[in-house]
Design a protein around this motif. Structure first.
Motif, PDB file in Angstrom:
ATOM      1  N   LEU A   6     -11.154  -1.312  -3.008  1.00 53.25           N
ATOM      2  CA  LEU A   6     -11.014  -2.687  -3.504  1.00 53.25           C
ATOM      3  C   LEU A   6     -12.209  -3.098  -4.364  1.00 53.25           C
ATOM      4  O   LEU A   6     -12.070  -3.852  -5.330  1.00 53.25           O
ATOM      5  CB  LEU A   6     -10.854  -3.658  -2.328  1.00 53.25           C
ATOM      6  CG  LEU A   6      -9.468  -3.684  -1.673  1.00 53.25           C
ATOM      7  CD1 LEU A   6      -9.447  -4.663  -0.497  1.00 53.25           C
ATOM      8  CD2 LEU A   6      -8.369  -4.047  -2.667  1.00 53.25           C
ATOM      9  N   ARG A  21      -3.970  -7.564  -4.302  1.00 56.49           N
ATOM     10  CA  ARG A  21      -4.918  -7.171  -3.253  1.00 56.49           C
ATOM     11  C   ARG A  21      -6.278  -7.851  -3.455  1.00 56.49           C
ATOM     12  O   ARG A  21      -7.067  -7.964  -2.523  1.00 56.49           O
ATOM     13  CB  ARG A  21      -5.085  -5.644  -3.226  1.00 56.49           C
ATOM     14  CG  ARG A  21      -3.877  -4.878  -2.712  1.00 56.49           C
ATOM     15  CD  ARG A  21      -3.585  -5.133  -1.245  1.00 56.49           C
ATOM     16  NE  ARG A  21      -4.663  -4.775  -0.365  1.00 56.49           N
ATOM     17  CZ  ARG A  21      -4.891  -3.564   0.133  1.00 56.49           C
ATOM     18  NH1 ARG A  21      -4.056  -2.595  -0.156  1.00 56.49           N
ATOM     19  NH2 ARG A  21      -5.907  -3.333   0.930  1.00 56.49           N
ATOM     20  N   LEU A  22      -6.541  -8.283  -4.697  1.00 54.18           N
ATOM     21  CA  LEU A  22      -7.818  -8.940  -4.973  1.00 54.18           C
ATOM     22  C   LEU A  22      -7.703 -10.450  -4.845  1.00 54.18           C
ATOM     23  O   LEU A  22      -8.605 -11.125  -4.369  1.00 54.18           O
ATOM     24  CB  LEU A  22      -8.291  -8.590  -6.391  1.00 54.18           C
ATOM     25  CG  LEU A  22      -8.552  -7.095  -6.637  1.00 54.18           C
ATOM     26  CD1 LEU A  22      -8.824  -6.822  -8.111  1.00 54.18           C
ATOM     27  CD2 LEU A  22      -9.738  -6.623  -5.788  1.00 54.18           C
ATOM     28  N   THR A  23      -6.537 -10.973  -5.239  1.00 49.70           N
ATOM     29  CA  THR A  23      -6.409 -12.425  -5.275  1.00 49.70           C
ATOM     30  C   THR A  23      -5.963 -13.010  -3.937  1.00 49.70           C
ATOM     31  O   THR A  23      -6.151 -14.191  -3.682  1.00 49.70           O
ATOM     32  CB  THR A  23      -5.388 -12.848  -6.347  1.00 49.70           C
ATOM     33  OG1 THR A  23      -4.179 -12.139  -6.077  1.00 49.70           O
ATOM     34  CG2 THR A  23      -5.873 -12.523  -7.750  1.00 49.70           C
ATOM     35  N   ASP A  24      -5.302 -12.212  -3.107  1.00 43.42           N
ATOM     36  CA  ASP A  24      -4.794 -12.746  -1.844  1.00 43.42           C
ATOM     37  C   ASP A  24      -5.225 -11.852  -0.683  1.00 43.42           C
ATOM     38  O   ASP A  24      -4.480 -10.997  -0.211  1.00 43.42           O
ATOM     39  CB  ASP A  24      -3.259 -12.844  -1.910  1.00 43.42           C
ATOM     40  CG  ASP A  24      -2.693 -13.488  -0.658  1.00 43.42           C
ATOM     41  OD1 ASP A  24      -3.490 -13.828   0.250  1.00 43.42           O
ATOM     42  OD2 ASP A  24      -1.460 -13.649  -0.575  1.00 43.42           O
ATOM     43  N   GLN A  25      -6.451 -12.095  -0.237  1.00 47.22           N
ATOM     44  CA  GLN A  25      -6.997 -11.245   0.832  1.00 47.22           C
ATOM     45  C   GLN A  25      -6.278 -11.490   2.163  1.00 47.22           C
ATOM     46  O   GLN A  25      -6.390 -10.693   3.084  1.00 47.22           O
ATOM     47  CB  GLN A  25      -8.502 -11.526   1.036  1.00 47.22           C
ATOM     48  CG  GLN A  25      -9.346 -11.341  -0.212  1.00 47.22           C
ATOM     49  CD  GLN A  25      -9.678  -9.871  -0.482  1.00 47.22           C
ATOM     50  OE1 GLN A  25      -9.428  -9.021   0.342  1.00 47.22           O
ATOM     51  NE2 GLN A  25     -10.239  -9.583  -1.649  1.00 47.22           N
ATOM     52  N   ASN A  26      -5.528 -12.614   2.254  1.00 48.87           N
ATOM     53  CA  ASN A  26      -4.878 -12.934   3.535  1.00 48.87           C
ATOM     54  C   ASN A  26      -3.413 -12.525   3.590  1.00 48.87           C
ATOM     55  O   ASN A  26      -2.682 -12.925   4.492  1.00 48.87           O
ATOM     56  CB  ASN A  26      -4.983 -14.441   3.816  1.00 48.87           C
ATOM     57  CG  ASN A  26      -6.431 -14.832   3.988  1.00 48.87           C
ATOM     58  OD1 ASN A  26      -7.200 -14.068   4.569  1.00 48.87           O
ATOM     59  ND2 ASN A  26      -6.802 -15.993   3.448  1.00 48.87           N
ATOM     60  N   LYS A  27      -3.000 -11.790   2.606  1.00 52.51           N
ATOM     61  CA  LYS A  27      -1.599 -11.371   2.609  1.00 52.51           C
ATOM     62  C   LYS A  27      -1.301 -10.593   3.894  1.00 52.51           C
ATOM     63  O   LYS A  27      -2.092  -9.763   4.331  1.00 52.51           O
ATOM     64  CB  LYS A  27      -1.367 -10.466   1.397  1.00 52.51           C
ATOM     65  CG  LYS A  27       0.065 -10.368   1.004  1.00 52.51           C
ATOM     66  CD  LYS A  27       0.221  -9.577  -0.266  1.00 52.51           C
ATOM     67  CE  LYS A  27       0.595 -10.377  -1.477  1.00 52.51           C
ATOM     68  NZ  LYS A  27       1.560 -11.424  -1.301  1.00 52.51           N
ATOM     69  N   ASP A  79      -9.247   1.592   1.161  1.00 52.50           N
ATOM     70  CA  ASP A  79      -8.538   0.344   1.482  1.00 52.50           C
ATOM     71  C   ASP A  79      -7.028   0.484   1.295  1.00 52.50           C
ATOM     72  O   ASP A  79      -6.341  -0.483   0.923  1.00 52.50           O
ATOM     73  CB  ASP A  79      -9.070  -0.824   0.620  1.00 52.50           C
ATOM     74  CG  ASP A  79     -10.574  -1.030   0.801  1.00 52.50           C
ATOM     75  OD1 ASP A  79     -11.011  -1.127   1.956  1.00 52.50           O
ATOM     76  OD2 ASP A  79     -11.303  -1.044  -0.212  1.00 52.50           O
ATOM     77  N   LYS A 100      -1.693  -1.463   3.453  1.00 50.67           N
ATOM     78  CA  LYS A 100      -2.885  -2.205   3.881  1.00 50.67           C
ATOM     79  C   LYS A 100      -3.779  -1.334   4.764  1.00 50.67           C
ATOM     80  O   LYS A 100      -4.995  -1.421   4.741  1.00 50.67           O
ATOM     81  CB  LYS A 100      -2.399  -3.435   4.657  1.00 50.67           C
ATOM     82  CG  LYS A 100      -3.421  -4.135   5.496  1.00 50.67           C
ATOM     83  CD  LYS A 100      -4.038  -5.281   4.748  1.00 50.67           C
ATOM     84  CE  LYS A 100      -5.012  -6.025   5.650  1.00 50.67           C
ATOM     85  NZ  LYS A 100      -5.575  -7.177   5.034  1.00 50.67           N
TER      86      LYS A 100
END
Ligand code: CS2
Length: 488
Positions: A6, A21-27, A79, A100
């Motif tokens: 990442l 994967r960079l913009t939504d770490q809580n996915k 990652d 993930k």
């Protein structure tokens, strides 16, 4: 050179990257996948990546290896990220972000179980190969299978996929959570129905009420999956580092053709697979038959005969004109007449496209890899065609040659003291040891092996004669003598 992960993802400008994967770490993780081999990473994980990229959603994947640590070791430090090289008339690259985490069931069972029993997990997909389902020759769960028996004692953590999923479903039932939807993505006829029946049969050994709940709630669509995905080699790792300027422990390569047909029973809340190319249909069977019979049957036939002829890859075998004309005749006179394709499929064009895919010079697909696990593959991709043709009074001579090639392939491995990759390896090598080059004697041994051949077949005279004739024709290959395929 940067390692793919990442932290370095944004530095890659030679191909598209999974920005989500960079913009939504809580996915969230919404899927568990069992068996994260190359095919899964080039196919279902790729479709899921397209779906998340274009339509979003909490559909990250927790990938679970039943035993081996390799994929986890390779991808955890990345990652979960990896590259896919699409090798065809042009070469394209993509970084896939849908995985993930990669867990190992043997050593991280609690984490795996927590994922399977988490309320966010709505799907479990599987690529565990034919043998992973622990089915008998009738296609039902083999309750005498050693590992299934061990799992059913309930004293140790499960070691089979069926045992593990059944236990997770029982836990969900006990905790009032909905059943996850299970999607088999292996080359098995009626894969979803077989998986569902196997889980229900396992559940019956556990608890009656749970079994009833499962019968009412378990959704298990059948699927047809297709994309030629050879094993990763060092040449691919070098290509990735040269082209993308990043080092990837385990990149994937595949052809550009990719197809996923799913029975239209999927829950509404799902990754947008159908909007990114997957087909939802009520007739998976027709597609499945077409693929197993027109791709996998010729593939295995090419593999066994090709190895006996000394060829290394599918591409090499497809340069052998005698062999290609044998395969083409086999397809036209014995395979195509054996089934009713779906209305929308032009079978001739479909079959020609497959042969053209086999000739893709950019794909180095080892025949030895396709030859693996023949005892599990023949009953899915060759024997049903033979049974159908016998019932319809059609020819089975070419198919007899294909089965004979499998027998001789095993013999050659035995004679050369080479490894035979097959779950029934020791039984098969014992048969090979008893052979004496007399076709009637040797074929009686193989055909009498009921773990592969159904009683219908082993009692059928036409079947035995066809294999004996094929065996006699191919026998010179055992001593590296030539065979004229135009006369077969
Ligand atoms: C092959 C398949 O290894 C094999 O047995 O026949 O993996 C084949 O490449 C895929 O089914 C193509 O979709």
């Amino acid at each position: 050179m940067n390692k793919l992960n990442l932290a370095t993802l944004n530095d890659i400008d030679a191909c598209s990257i999974p920005n989500y994967r960079l913009t939504d770490q809580n996915k969230k993780v919404g899927l568990v996948h069992i068996g994260p081999g190359a095919f899964f990473r080039g196919h279902q994980a790729w479709y899921t990546h397209q779906a998340i990229t274009q339509y979003g959603g909490d559909w990250l994947i927790s990938a679970v290896s039943m035993r081996s640590a390799g994929v986890s070791e390779a991808l955890t430090e990345q990652d979960g990220l990896y590259s896919v090289a699409v090798l065809d008339s042009k070469t394209e690259f993509e970084i896939i972000g849908s995985i993930k985490e990669v867990l190992i069931a043997t050593t991280e069972f609690d984490k795996v179980f927590a994922r399977l029993t988490h309320q966010d997990t709505q799907f479990v997909t599987l690529t565990i190969t034919e043998k992973g389902y622990c089915l008998d020759s009738k296609g039902t769960l083999d309750l005498d299978n050693k590992e299934i028996k061990q799992d059913l004692t309930g004293t140790l953590q499960p070691i089979t996929a069926v045992g593990m999923l059944a236990n997770a479903l029982l836990d969900r039932y006990n905790n009032n959570l909905p059943a996850f939807c299970v999607i088999s993505c292996d080359n098995l006829t009626d894969n979803g129905h077989k998986l569902r029946a196997a889980l229900i049969s396992y559940a019956k050994q556990l608890d009656e009420k749970f079994t009833l709940w499962l019968e009412e709630n378990l959704i298990a669509p059948c699927t047809m999956v297709d994309s030629i995905t050879p094993a990763t080699d060092d040449a691919l790792r070098t290509l990735i580092s040269t082209e993308l300027n990043v080092s990837d422990n385990w990149p994937i390569k595949r052809e550009s053709f990719v197809q996923w047909v799913i029975e239209d029973t999927l829950p509404k809340n799902r990754p947008a697979w159908d909007k990114v190319g997957a087909t939802l249909t009520s007739d998976v069977r027709g597609f499945e038959n077409a693929k197993l019979r027109l791709l996998n049957c010729p593939h295995s036939t090419l593999a066994y005969i090709g190895v006996l002829l000394g060829h290394e890859t599918v591409y090499d075998a497809m340069q052998d004109q005698g062999l290609v004309s044998f395969i083409t005749n086999l397809i036209n006179s014995e395979v195509i007449p054996s089934f009713t394709p779906p209305k929308e499929l032009d079978v001739q064009a479909y079959s020609q496209d497959i042969l053209a895919r086999f000739k893709n010079p950019a794909i180095r697909h080892l025949l030895a890899q396709i030859a693996w696990d023949g005892s599990q593959k023949l009953p899915m991709r060759i024997l049903p065609i033979i049974e159908q043709n016998i019932a319809d009074d059609n020819a089975i001579n070419g198919l007899g040659v294909a089965v004979a090639a499998w027998c001789l392939f095993i013999r050659k491995r035995y004679i050369n003291n080479e490894e035979l990759v097959d779950p029934l390896q020791s039984d098969l090598l014992k048969l090979a040891a008893e052979c004496n080059n007399d076709a009637a004697h040797d074929i009686a041994l193989f055909v009498g092996f009921t773990k592969v051949f159904s009683t219908n077949l082993l009692e059928n005279k036409q079947f035995k004669v066809a294999i004996e004739q094929g065996y006699t024709k191919l026998l010179p290959l055992l001593s590296n003598d030539g065979v004229d395929f135009t006369t077969i």
